[in-house]
Scaffold this active site. Sequence first.
Site, PDB file in Angstrom:
ATOM      1  N   LYS A  21       0.842  -1.207   0.000  1.00 56.64           N
ATOM      2  CA  LYS A  21       0.000   0.000   0.000  1.00 56.64           C
ATOM      3  C   LYS A  21       0.869   1.246   0.000  1.00 56.64           C
ATOM      4  O   LYS A  21       2.025   1.223   0.440  1.00 56.64           O
ATOM      5  CB  LYS A  21      -0.962   0.036   1.197  1.00 56.64           C
ATOM      6  CG  LYS A  21      -0.319   0.144   2.595  1.00 56.64           C
ATOM      7  CD  LYS A  21       0.099   1.539   3.014  1.00 56.64           C
ATOM      8  CE  LYS A  21       0.930   1.549   4.291  1.00 56.64           C
ATOM      9  NZ  LYS A  21       1.772   2.703   4.493  1.00 56.64           N
ATOM     10  N   ASP A 148      -2.253  -1.684   9.740  1.00 54.93           N
ATOM     11  CA  ASP A 148      -2.449  -1.691   8.282  1.00 54.93           C
ATOM     12  C   ASP A 148      -2.948  -3.033   7.751  1.00 54.93           C
ATOM     13  O   ASP A 148      -3.132  -3.186   6.541  1.00 54.93           O
ATOM     14  CB  ASP A 148      -1.114  -1.389   7.568  1.00 54.93           C
ATOM     15  CG  ASP A 148      -0.601   0.017   7.856  1.00 54.93           C
ATOM     16  OD1 ASP A 148      -1.414   0.895   8.183  1.00 54.93           O
ATOM     17  OD2 ASP A 148       0.621   0.221   7.743  1.00 54.93           O
TER      18      ASP A 148
HETATM   19  O1  C5P Z   1       0.119  -1.227  14.160  1.00 55.18           O
HETATM   20  P1  C5P Z   1       1.548  -1.348  13.769  1.00 55.18           P
HETATM   21  O2  C5P Z   1       2.212  -2.545  14.388  1.00 55.18           O
HETATM   22  O3  C5P Z   1       1.774  -1.288  12.292  1.00 55.18           O
HETATM   23  O4  C5P Z   1       2.266  -0.071  14.358  1.00 55.18           O
HETATM   24  C1  C5P Z   1       3.659  -0.001  14.495  1.00 55.18           C
HETATM   25  C2  C5P Z   1       4.005   1.201  15.334  1.00 55.18           C
HETATM   26  O5  C5P Z   1       3.714   2.407  14.614  1.00 55.18           O
HETATM   27  C3  C5P Z   1       3.244   1.340  16.631  1.00 55.18           C
HETATM   28  O6  C5P Z   1       3.850   0.594  17.648  1.00 55.18           O
HETATM   29  C4  C5P Z   1       3.313   2.839  16.887  1.00 55.18           C
HETATM   30  O7  C5P Z   1       4.584   3.190  17.400  1.00 55.18           O
HETATM   31  C5  C5P Z   1       3.246   3.417  15.485  1.00 55.18           C
HETATM   32  N1  C5P Z   1       1.859   3.751  15.101  1.00 55.18           N
HETATM   33  C6  C5P Z   1       1.258   4.850  15.697  1.00 55.18           C
HETATM   34  N2  C5P Z   1      -0.024   5.192  15.364  1.00 55.18           N
HETATM   35  C7  C5P Z   1      -0.699   4.493  14.435  1.00 55.18           C
HETATM   36  C8  C5P Z   1      -0.109   3.375  13.803  1.00 55.18           C
HETATM   37  C9  C5P Z   1       1.185   3.023  14.159  1.00 55.18           C
HETATM   38  O8  C5P Z   1       1.868   5.518  16.540  1.00 55.18           O
HETATM   39  N3  C5P Z   1      -1.947   4.837  14.120  1.00 55.18           N
END
Ligand code: C5P
Length: 317
Positions: A21, A148
């Site tokens: 994406k 995501d």
């Molecule tokens: O959800 P995911 O594992 O992809 O997120 C990785 C990191 O990205 C989270 O631990 C956080 O630090 C950051 N993040 C965030 N806010 C979001 C998505 C991700 O701060 N909406």
Amino acid sequence: MPLSDSDSTSPAPITVTAPAKINLALSVGPLRPDGFHELRTVFQAVDLYDSVTVRAAAELELELSGPEATGLPADPGNLAWRAAALLAERAGRKPAVRIELVKRIPVAAGLAGGSADAAATLVACNRLWGLGLATRGLHALAAELGSDVAFALHGGTALGTGRGETLTELAAGQLHWVLAAAAGSLSTPAVYAELDRQRAAGREQHVRSGLAALDELAQALRTGDPATLAPLLANDLQPAALALAPYLRDTLAAGRRLGALAGLVSGSGPTCAFLAADHEQARSLAAALDADPGCRFARPVVGGVPGAAVLEPTAAG
Ligand code: C5P
């Protein structure tokens, strides 16, 4: 020991592809108590795919291959592994599956490749194990696995809110992009943390606040006119990504110099996405960027493709 394909008690292996994406717009709200940021983002799936094949095995195994597999863990550190384990746990069964993951999406690149792998694994194991979970059930598990992953299931073009997992489909005509990356990777948490630091220091350079132009953006997506869309692309994470990876300024400048309608860092980077007028321009832009010594990876892609999908066996095979 894995069961063989010819074992008459084993279901046939299932292959699922899932797309990378890009974020056409990404507005980052404040840090929430759970460590995530409230987002408003427009996701678009592009035709660069990882694929996952699952087959019955005595226990959970993960095998990695493909041009972007180097250095990835083949254990619970891998989101595909965690997806299979979570689905098995919720289904009350053993995660008895061998996952063969072919990586074509660059890792830690802002393209949600790990999320694509998790989405593909959920869909593949759901089919292999005959669980019959509908999209809504898979979506709930996807949201637990990462912000995501739900979009990788869904694909197309969508507005993402919450931490990115709440999706509203957006109509979009076909768009042509070039994905370009210099060598190197960026950690998503580090980029968000840098944005928080910039905000705390009052140093954030606001590109566009609050997706103010969302209606305009949605309209430009519907008509599919890249020239109208170009000035509406914006990413709040870009200044933070540029602070951590200053070489990205050169990548962005090269794309613009070579005629891209617009260019921006995709998600938390370091991949840059360049909007092209049409397929021909995307091809020539990708070729020119590929020849740049600072560019490790440049390829033309089409935006708006479907999410994780089972590759049905052909009649011949
Ligand atoms: O959800 P995911 O594992 O992809 O997120 C990785 C990191 O990205 C989270 O631990 C956080 O630090 C950051 N993040 C965030 N806010 C979001 C998505 C991700 O701060 N909406």
